[in-house]
Design a protein around this motif. Structure first.
Motif, PDB file in Angstrom:
ATOM      1  N   ASP A 135       0.823  -1.219   0.000  1.00  0.00           N
ATOM      2  CA  ASP A 135       0.000   0.000   0.000  1.00  0.00           C
ATOM      3  C   ASP A 135       0.850   1.258   0.000  1.00  0.00           C
ATOM      4  O   ASP A 135       0.412   2.307  -0.482  1.00  0.00           O
ATOM      5  CB  ASP A 135      -0.927   0.019   1.223  1.00  0.00           C
ATOM      6  N   GLU A 136       2.057   1.170   0.573  1.00  0.00           N
ATOM      7  CA  GLU A 136       2.958   2.320   0.593  1.00  0.00           C
ATOM      8  C   GLU A 136       4.339   1.898   0.100  1.00  0.00           C
ATOM      9  O   GLU A 136       4.829   0.828   0.432  1.00  0.00           O
ATOM     10  CB  GLU A 136       3.080   2.887   2.018  1.00  0.00           C
ATOM     11  N   GLY A 139       7.665   2.177   2.170  1.00  0.00           N
ATOM     12  CA  GLY A 139       7.138   1.576   3.383  1.00  0.00           C
ATOM     13  C   GLY A 139       8.238   0.980   4.234  1.00  0.00           C
ATOM     14  O   GLY A 139       9.296   1.581   4.404  1.00  0.00           O
ATOM     15  N   GLU A 149       6.697   5.742  -6.301  1.00  0.00           N
ATOM     16  CA  GLU A 149       5.661   5.714  -5.275  1.00  0.00           C
ATOM     17  C   GLU A 149       4.295   5.380  -5.860  1.00  0.00           C
ATOM     18  O   GLU A 149       3.461   4.759  -5.189  1.00  0.00           O
ATOM     19  CB  GLU A 149       5.607   7.062  -4.536  1.00  0.00           C
ATOM     20  N   ASP A 150       4.040   5.777  -7.132  1.00  0.00           N
ATOM     21  CA  ASP A 150       2.719   5.514  -7.704  1.00  0.00           C
ATOM     22  C   ASP A 150       2.550   4.069  -8.161  1.00  0.00           C
ATOM     23  O   ASP A 150       1.512   3.695  -8.707  1.00  0.00           O
ATOM     24  CB  ASP A 150       2.404   6.478  -8.855  1.00  0.00           C
ATOM     25  N   ALA A 152       2.469   1.831  -5.907  1.00  0.00           N
ATOM     26  CA  ALA A 152       1.793   1.272  -4.741  1.00  0.00           C
ATOM     27  C   ALA A 152       0.443   0.689  -5.127  1.00  0.00           C
ATOM     28  O   ALA A 152      -0.296   1.272  -5.933  1.00  0.00           O
ATOM     29  CB  ALA A 152       1.615   2.348  -3.674  1.00  0.00           C
ATOM     30  N   LYS A 153       0.134  -0.487  -4.604  1.00  0.00           N
ATOM     31  CA  LYS A 153      -1.137  -1.201  -4.778  1.00  0.00           C
ATOM     32  C   LYS A 153      -1.309  -1.793  -6.175  1.00  0.00           C
ATOM     33  O   LYS A 153      -2.316  -2.447  -6.450  1.00  0.00           O
ATOM     34  CB  LYS A 153      -2.335  -0.302  -4.461  1.00  0.00           C
TER      35      LYS A 153
END
Length: 227
Positions: A135-136, A139, A149-150, A152-153
């Protein structure tokens, strides 16, 4: 005059000798193997020598319509439901540069054969796991510190080396750096040695031979896709 006659006789004699005893033709070796940090040598059964020449084989192909059907089917079905559940446009493809893939495949075979010469290279493979970034990012994982970072998920893939267990059809996940995993696989509580992974920095967590960190699309640039 005499010297001229002797020269002619010598040339004729040499010609007859060459005709009856032609020099051996030098033939370049057809099967060669290359070891890391060494020159090309003749092919032997030594475990650390690997030859990846498939020039006698044809490249595998798929019908264009089949590719469009399968990729389109995924986007119209599974991906639609994923996007609806996640509430964003998930990745539908991933890109790796060819050198990274060749290095990874090479080291799977080299590291495994270097540690166990009873392994049959034809029994080695890759298992591709569907996976998802946390999710992060990064992290708690230092191995993700260079990942966008984008991501994530987003849906991604992780490739794990496999070895076919002797006298069976079972392909087990294994770590080419750890002989203890060659025939019994990687246990759930594994704390094996740190493997060297391309495109990542060293991590504090346990690692095995694996590959990730390709370029996801989206969020990456969609230009260049044919579907």
């Amino acid at each position: 005059m005499i010297s001229t006659i002797l020269l002619i006789i010598t040339i004729i004699a040499f010609g007859i000798y060459v005709f009856k005893n032609p020099p051996n033709r030098i033939v370049a070796p057809q099967n060669i193997s290359v070891t890391p940090n060494t020159a090309v040598t003749s092919n032997t059964s030594t475990s650390t020598k690997i030859c990846m020449d498939y020039s006698d084989e044809t490249m595998n192909t798929l019908e264009t319509d089949l590719i469009r059907n399968m990729v389109g089917g995924y986007r119209k079905n599974q991906l639609v439901h994923i996007n609806a559940a996640e509430k964003f446009s998930d990745a539908h493809s991933i890109w790796f540069d060819l050198v990274t893939l060749k290095k990874f495949i090479y080291h799977i075979e080299y590291q495994a054969l270097d540690k166990d010469n009873t392994i049959n290279p034809e029994n080695l493979g890759l298992r591709i796991y569907y996976s998802r970034y946390p999710d992060e990012i990064p992290g708690e994982y230092t191995d993700l510190q260079d990942v966008q970072e984008d991501y994530a998920k987003h849906h991604t893939l992780i490739a794990i080396p496999t070895n076919r267990r002797k006298e069976t059809t079972t392909n087990i996940d294994f770590n080419p750096l750890d002989p203890d995993t060659f025939w019994e696989g990687i246990p759930s509580n594994y704390t094996g040695p740190i493997a060297s992974l391309p495109l990542t920095k060293s991590s504090q967590n346990q690692l095995t031979g694996a590959q990730n960190h390709g370029s996801l699309i989206p969020p990456g640039n969609t230009s260049g896709l044919f579907i």
